[in-house]
Scaffold this active site. Structure first.
Site, PDB file in Angstrom:
ATOM      1  N   CYS A  79      40.776  48.205  45.258  1.00 29.81           N
ATOM      2  CA  CYS A  79      40.786  49.276  45.550  1.00 29.81           C
ATOM      3  C   CYS A  79      39.933  50.105  44.921  1.00 29.81           C
ATOM      4  O   CYS A  79      39.593  50.131  43.818  1.00 29.81           O
ATOM      5  CB  CYS A  79      42.252  49.757  45.169  1.00 29.81           C
ATOM      6  SG  CYS A  79      42.547  51.495  45.184  1.00 29.81           S
ATOM      7  N   CYS A 198      37.100  52.277  51.485  1.00 28.38           N
ATOM      8  CA  CYS A 198      38.338  52.408  51.086  1.00 28.38           C
ATOM      9  C   CYS A 198      38.719  50.853  51.401  1.00 28.38           C
ATOM     10  O   CYS A 198      38.407  50.602  52.710  1.00 28.38           O
ATOM     11  CB  CYS A 198      39.207  53.346  51.585  1.00 28.38           C
ATOM     12  SG  CYS A 198      41.207  53.010  51.523  1.00 28.38           S
TER      13      CYS A 198
END
Ligand code: DGL
Length: 275
Positions: A79, A198
């Site tokens: 992440c 992302c």
């Protein structure tokens, strides 16, 4: 090999939700004998619009849970947001554990862009983080113009895009955000490289590519992280020699999104354990 970290132990991988599967996929390709345990922190997703203290606390919790229940030998923060806000603290607090993170691939993007104009899609929290701002400043001398776009709501929509209404939302958000960034292509003044900052966004890559046109290069960090991990495991004598290749799936909240995403993106039908 370290006695306390046997090579057959799994590698822990976590994200707020399904996005980290884009990293897991690359890890499994590069390291087919390793065992993985993947945790989606679905109760607390999305991370990208939360503050630093919240994301740090969740990252700590995810590490502890994976360590306590699965005695992991390494951790991948799959992440960008949690890497930007928490990796330095997790490394300080867990000096024994090899911890890998992901960050927007703006360095290779700057090196490869011919128009010297690079687009970056990421969460608000990633773009505002000190870690990302430092990375950006370190590339000032390359003369590259970076067009930054925070994509509020996109990770959330991708999380559930197996539902038709959310597929429409993904499409609408992608076209709305790209339209803000300017023109894409290989002519002077156009953005020729788009960084997917992302880990959810690679799951909208075909959508994004159809909007930018085929000439624009999309960059994501999965393969480089997998290569780095392979090297570190070898150096530390932690590579799993015997055949492993097991995967366990965990979620802190609802499990359906992860089950559907694993089926869709990894072609695996597997149950998710709620933890
Ligand atoms: N997949 C995560 C990232 O790479 C975060 C998405 C979110 O939870 O907002 O930033």
């Amino acid at each position: 090999m370290s006695a306390s970290l046997p090579a057959s132990r799994p590698i822990g991988v976590f994200d707020s939700g399904v996005g980290g599967l884009s990293i897991l996929k690359a890890l499994q390709q590069q390291l087919p004998d390793e065992n993985f345990v993947y945790l989606a922190d679905s109760t607390y997703a999305p991370y990208g619009e939360r503050d630093e203290a919240f994301v740090l606390e969740r990252a700590r919790e995810c590490l502890q849970l994976l360590n306590r229940q699965h005695a992991i030998k390494a951790l991948v923060i799959a992440c960008n947001t949690a890497t930007a806000l928490a990796i330095h603290v997790l490394r300080q607090e867990n000096p024994e554990l090899p911890i890998f993170g992901v960050e927007p691939a703006i360095k290779p993007a700057a090196a490869g862009s011919r128009t010297r104009k690079v687009g970056v899609l990421a969460t608000t929290a990633t773009l505002q983080s000190a870690k990302f701002q430092d990375l950006l400043h370190s590339l000032e001398t390359t003369g590259t113009e970076f067009v930054l776009q925070a994509c509020e709501g996109l990770a959330d929509a991708i999380e559930q895009q197996w539902q038709p209404a959310d597929q429409a939302t993904v499409h609408a958000l992608c076209s709305q955000y790209l339209a803000h960034m300017g023109s894409f292509g290989t002519e002077a003044g156009q953005i020729d490289t788009l960084v997917l900052g992302c880990t959810h966004y690679p799951f909208a890559a075909s959508e994004l590519q159809s909007l930018t046109g085929e000439s624009v290069r999309l960059l994501e960090p999965g393969a480089p992280v997998a290569r780095r991990m392979q090297q570190v495991l070898q150096d530390k004598g932690l590579s799993n020699g015997s055949a492993g290749g097991q995967l366990q799936l965990l979620a802190t909240g609802e499990t359906r999104n992860l089950e559907q995403a694993v089926l869709h993106w990894l072609s695996m039908r597997q149950q998710v354990l709620r933890v």
